[in-house]
Design a protein around this motif. Structure first.
Motif, PDB file in Angstrom:
ATOM      1  N   GLU A  41      12.912  -2.909-108.582  1.00 28.24           N
ATOM      2  CA  GLU A  41      12.640  -4.355-108.590  1.00 28.24           C
ATOM      3  C   GLU A  41      13.773  -5.166-107.973  1.00 28.24           C
ATOM      4  O   GLU A  41      13.595  -6.326-107.678  1.00 28.24           O
ATOM      5  CB  GLU A  41      12.390  -4.846-110.027  1.00 28.24           C
ATOM      6  CG  GLU A  41      11.040  -4.462-110.567  1.00 28.24           C
ATOM      7  CD  GLU A  41       9.895  -5.079-109.780  1.00 28.24           C
ATOM      8  OE1 GLU A  41       9.849  -6.318-109.653  1.00 28.24           O
ATOM      9  OE2 GLU A  41       9.052  -4.324-109.297  1.00 28.24           O
ATOM     10  N   LEU A  47      11.868  -6.513-115.453  1.00 30.87           N
ATOM     11  CA  LEU A  47      10.522  -6.092-115.084  1.00 30.87           C
ATOM     12  C   LEU A  47       9.519  -7.132-115.554  1.00 30.87           C
ATOM     13  O   LEU A  47       9.564  -7.561-116.705  1.00 30.87           O
ATOM     14  CB  LEU A  47      10.195  -4.738-115.719  1.00 30.87           C
ATOM     15  CG  LEU A  47      11.057  -3.565-115.288  1.00 30.87           C
ATOM     16  CD1 LEU A  47      10.705  -2.333-116.086  1.00 30.87           C
ATOM     17  CD2 LEU A  47      10.871  -3.299-113.814  1.00 30.87           C
ATOM     18  N   LYS A  51       4.447  -5.010-113.749  1.00 30.80           N
ATOM     19  CA  LYS A  51       5.200  -3.784-113.472  1.00 30.80           C
ATOM     20  C   LYS A  51       5.253  -2.891-114.716  1.00 30.80           C
ATOM     21  O   LYS A  51       5.078  -1.674-114.628  1.00 30.80           O
ATOM     22  CB  LYS A  51       6.612  -4.139-112.997  1.00 30.80           C
ATOM     23  CG  LYS A  51       7.418  -2.953-112.563  1.00 30.80           C
ATOM     24  CD  LYS A  51       6.859  -2.333-111.302  1.00 30.80           C
ATOM     25  CE  LYS A  51       7.782  -1.251-110.800  1.00 30.80           C
ATOM     26  NZ  LYS A  51       7.300  -0.623-109.591  1.00 30.80           N
TER      27      LYS A  51
END
Length: 68
Positions: A41, A47, A51
């Motif tokens: 990422e 995140l 995700k």
């Protein structure tokens, strides 16, 4: 009826953590999946929800905990 859903999330998370503590091999595999996803990422390592939902081993751990 209001009390029926109380603390279910906290209890589930506690159970997941307990099971991961009992199975360090599973814990390490899950950690590796999360770290790899965070590294992909970019710099901040955060995140987003989409995700997290795309991590197959995390999904498997959650489903197995709920099954038990």
């Amino acid at each position: 009826m209001v009390l029926a859903g109380m603390d279910t999330t906290a209890n589930t998370l506690a159970r997941i953590l307990e099971l991961l503590a009992e199975h360090p091999d599973i814990q390490e595999k899950l950690r590796e999946e999360i770290v790899q996803a965070a590294e992909s990422e970019g710099g901040d390592g955060l995140l987003d929800f989409d995700k997290l939902m795309s991590l197959p081993y995390l999904e498997a751990v959650c489903r197995e905990t709920l099954r038990l």
